[in-house]
Design a protein around this motif. Sequence first.
Motif, PDB file in Angstrom:
ATOM      1  N   ASP A 627      38.531 -52.093 -67.152  1.00 35.71           N
ATOM      2  CA  ASP A 627      39.035 -50.896 -67.302  1.00 35.71           C
ATOM      3  C   ASP A 627      38.514 -49.879 -67.213  1.00 35.71           C
ATOM      4  N   HIS A 628      37.305 -49.795 -66.860  1.00 38.76           N
ATOM      5  CA  HIS A 628      36.656 -48.625 -65.724  1.00 38.76           C
ATOM      6  C   HIS A 628      35.428 -49.282 -65.003  1.00 38.76           C
ATOM      7  N   GLU A 629      35.135 -50.730 -64.635  1.00 34.47           N
ATOM      8  CA  GLU A 629      34.657 -51.188 -64.278  1.00 34.47           C
ATOM      9  C   GLU A 629      35.099 -51.966 -63.015  1.00 34.47           C
ATOM     10  N   ILE A 630      33.914 -52.668 -61.804  1.00 32.56           N
ATOM     11  CA  ILE A 630      34.746 -53.859 -61.150  1.00 32.56           C
ATOM     12  C   ILE A 630      33.566 -54.623 -61.200  1.00 32.56           C
ATOM     13  N   GLN A 631      33.936 -56.172 -62.073  1.00 31.81           N
ATOM     14  CA  GLN A 631      33.326 -57.069 -62.045  1.00 31.81           C
ATOM     15  C   GLN A 631      33.136 -58.462 -60.398  1.00 31.81           C
ATOM     16  N   VAL A 632      31.561 -58.074 -59.953  1.00 33.41           N
ATOM     17  CA  VAL A 632      31.485 -59.300 -59.011  1.00 33.41           C
ATOM     18  C   VAL A 632      31.422 -60.137 -59.744  1.00 33.41           C
ATOM     19  N   CYS A 633      32.036 -61.437 -58.381  1.00 30.61           N
ATOM     20  CA  CYS A 633      31.042 -63.069 -58.997  1.00 30.61           C
ATOM     21  C   CYS A 633      30.896 -63.049 -57.212  1.00 30.61           C
ATOM     22  N   ILE A 634      29.587 -63.906 -57.321  1.00 28.32           N
ATOM     23  CA  ILE A 634      28.805 -64.513 -55.922  1.00 28.32           C
ATOM     24  C   ILE A 634      28.823 -65.968 -56.468  1.00 28.32           C
ATOM     25  N   SER A 635      29.715 -66.956 -55.950  1.00 28.70           N
ATOM     26  CA  SER A 635      30.004 -68.138 -56.325  1.00 28.70           C
ATOM     27  C   SER A 635      29.572 -69.382 -55.737  1.00 28.70           C
ATOM     28  N   ASP A 636      29.571 -70.179 -56.121  1.00 29.53           N
ATOM     29  CA  ASP A 636      28.510 -70.910 -54.602  1.00 29.53           C
ATOM     30  C   ASP A 636      28.694 -72.789 -55.069  1.00 29.53           C
ATOM     31  N   THR A 637      28.466 -73.266 -54.077  1.00 28.84           N
ATOM     32  CA  THR A 637      28.780 -75.036 -54.610  1.00 28.84           C
ATOM     33  C   THR A 637      27.415 -75.639 -54.199  1.00 28.84           C
ATOM     34  N   GLY A 638      26.178 -74.910 -54.943  1.00 30.14           N
ATOM     35  CA  GLY A 638      24.861 -75.608 -54.538  1.00 30.14           C
ATOM     36  C   GLY A 638      24.074 -76.821 -55.675  1.00 30.14           C
ATOM     37  N   SER A 695      26.554 -72.423 -58.934  1.00 29.43           N
ATOM     38  CA  SER A 695      25.990 -71.567 -60.112  1.00 29.43           C
ATOM     39  C   SER A 695      27.394 -70.541 -59.426  1.00 29.43           C
ATOM     40  N   LYS A 696      27.345 -68.900 -60.771  1.00 27.24           N
ATOM     41  CA  LYS A 696      28.191 -67.714 -59.834  1.00 27.24           C
ATOM     42  C   LYS A 696      27.572 -66.412 -61.320  1.00 27.24           C
ATOM     43  N   PHE A 697      26.885 -66.306 -59.863  1.00 29.15           N
ATOM     44  CA  PHE A 697      26.391 -64.198 -60.255  1.00 29.15           C
ATOM     45  C   PHE A 697      27.430 -62.925 -61.078  1.00 29.15           C
ATOM     46  N   TYR A 698      27.478 -63.109 -62.198  1.00 27.07           N
ATOM     47  CA  TYR A 698      28.291 -61.514 -61.738  1.00 27.07           C
ATOM     48  C   TYR A 698      27.703 -60.262 -61.943  1.00 27.07           C
ATOM     49  N   PHE A 699      28.058 -59.259 -61.848  1.00 21.75           N
ATOM     50  CA  PHE A 699      27.688 -57.920 -61.987  1.00 21.75           C
ATOM     51  C   PHE A 699      28.643 -57.099 -61.760  1.00 21.75           C
ATOM     52  N   THR A 700      28.169 -55.840 -62.640  1.00 24.41           N
ATOM     53  CA  THR A 700      29.332 -54.919 -63.073  1.00 24.41           C
ATOM     54  C   THR A 700      28.826 -53.749 -62.424  1.00 24.41           C
ATOM     55  N   LEU A 701      29.686 -52.848 -61.643  1.00 21.84           N
ATOM     56  CA  LEU A 701      29.942 -51.441 -61.643  1.00 21.84           C
ATOM     57  C   LEU A 701      31.137 -50.530 -61.659  1.00 21.84           C
ATOM     58  N   PRO A 702      30.665 -48.911 -61.923  1.00 20.43           N
ATOM     59  CA  PRO A 702      31.512 -47.860 -62.369  1.00 20.43           C
ATOM     60  C   PRO A 702      32.687 -48.035 -61.379  1.00 20.43           C
TER      61      PRO A 702
END
Length: 705
Positions: A627-638, A695-702
């Motif tokens: 809605d008010h954010e963008i969620q970024v995901c960095i995933s790996d097959t580690g 692993s999947k690292f998620y972070f959000t930004l406005p």
Amino acid sequence: MKRKTNTEKTNKKKAPAKQASSLKRGKPGTALNNKAVIKNSRKNKTPGDTATEQNLFSTLLELMPDSIYFKDLEGRFIRANKACALKHGFVNPQMLIGKSDADIFGEEHSAEAFNDEKNIIKTGIPVLGKEEKEDWPDGRITWAVTSKMPLYNSDGKVYGILGITRDITESKLVQEKIKESERLYRSLFESSDDGIFLTSDEVIIDCNQTVLDIFKCDREYIIGHSPANFSPEFQPDGQDSLSSANDKINMAFNGFPQRFYWQHKRPDGTLVDCEISLKAITIEGHKVIQATMRDITQKLKFETIREALFQISEAAFTASDMTTLYKKIHEVVGTLMIAKNFYIALYDEKAGMISFPYMIDEYDPPYPPKKLGKGLTEYVLRKGKSILINAQIDLELRRTGEVEMVGTPTSIWLGVPLKVEGKAIGVIVVQDYENENAYGEEEMQVLNFVSEQIAQVIERKRNSDAVKAYAEELKQNNMTKDKFFSIIAHDLKNPFITILGFTDLLISDFGEFTDDEKLYYLTEMKKSADASHNLLQNLLHWSRAQTGRIEFNPQNIDLNNVVTSIVDLLKPSAERKDIEILTYIPKNTFVSADEDMLNTIIRNLLTNSLKFTDKNGKIGISCEQLDHEIQVCISDTGVGMSDKVKSNLFKLDVSQSTQGTANETGTGLGLILCKEFVENNGGTIFVESEVGKGSKFYFTLPKVL
């Protein structure tokens, strides 16, 4: 009928008619270089004397370093000296005879020279000392100074041109280099963000635009005046400005550059805090002082505010009671502005009462607690914002019934609400009874800036349990950081042990190792050095974030551009492990974030994925619009991680120094930095992972709406 001079009559009588084309120049009738003319006009000379003079003239002509030549009416050479021949690439001057400038020069110069000569022939007016640009057929450009004058025969008619040319190419190039250096210096001089002015003979002889901007005046106010005109009588440390400035200038003139703090004065009397550097330089053989000035008014103001905030925060723990705390707040505000009339009002919302626990005033005694009325203090509470009121505004507010008179009227009154979590708990006020200019927009901004800290400190102090909780929290933070630094010290120690150990081996037994062994040791040392360098870089970023030395500058940023540039940067590392990085960020995906912090977040997360992903693995970068954010995901097959590792991932006091799939080292500090920077940008960060499943690292930004 033209009247003939005596000289003309004499020459005509003595010179045969066939010698009418004798070589002459200057005024008509003046002989120069014709044997018959010289012989007849100097009847007392013997033939031997004339021959001697001719030989002398020819010798001088050939020895002259300048090009000397004679041309006919069509611009063809009829005689030239050796210097002239060599200039044009001929060994023998005779090889020039019959040629014109068009045969040896480029079109531009030959046309100009021919026009000059035609004009001389037509008017009889010589061209003296003309600077000429000579273009040559091979593309060369040379420069010369040329003088050309008409040659007259015995009848006073121009029959040719005498030219003398001196090559000035070398000096011209030197001049051009000097001019270019001057242009470059002037460009740097004028474009400098620092003010620069030059002083000589105790007056300012030049300055750049920045100086004018700092002093807010025009050039005429600066140039030709003494630097002493732009300083108050005394500096903040009590020194006499004039004598102190002279001492520093004399030291600089004697070869001792100076660097110091100085307070300058603008034409309107306002003072400017500056950082000054003085050094002696030489310009056109004259020694002058170059003064560089930097306006540090805002810097000092920021440092003063920062120190004020620190003291206010510290007072919450050092003040023994509320009165002591209020006195400390008054003292701190007094370092930021005039505060001889100062009070703090506190608002009890439940009781609808306002009290004045601290009040220092020149005229009025402390106000007693009262129900909310229509005083200026209550006016600030109702409006919920900072208000600056002068005598005229005060009268108008009273006339309209907005406020009522309370206490002695003032010339200027400034009130700022004290808010905790957006809720007003009181008002802080400064006022002046005489100087209506004591406060302005700047003072209101400063007081507004520190008011939040003041409100929080008062609230903490009023609630002893909150104070104790805060103290305990601070204690735990310090313990956590102590543990963290212990971990960092340990992780810094290990790579240096490797480096020092391998270095000792290479030094002591260098000749006994094979090239492969040497390469192995050097490679391991390089890995250790890289690990130490990355750790120190992250530690530097973290420490700056903790001490508030990283400015937060949010901008509208295209996430695609940032990710693309970082992926390009990390491609060599990925290729060494045959890891494919896939990007799924659409163009024009805009977030509101600090660009430097965003770069650090993505770079550290990608580096972390590269570290724990095996060869031939994959890393993906994607995003989701909320809605008010963008969620970024960095995933790996580690290799993934256990629940225990995940729970300690962003903690300072737990070591995360786990080796990567290629024995890469680290401390987990990069992830701690990511958490700090994500939260600074108003977002959150979390991780999903299972051992052996990546692993999947998620972070959000406005999101930019």
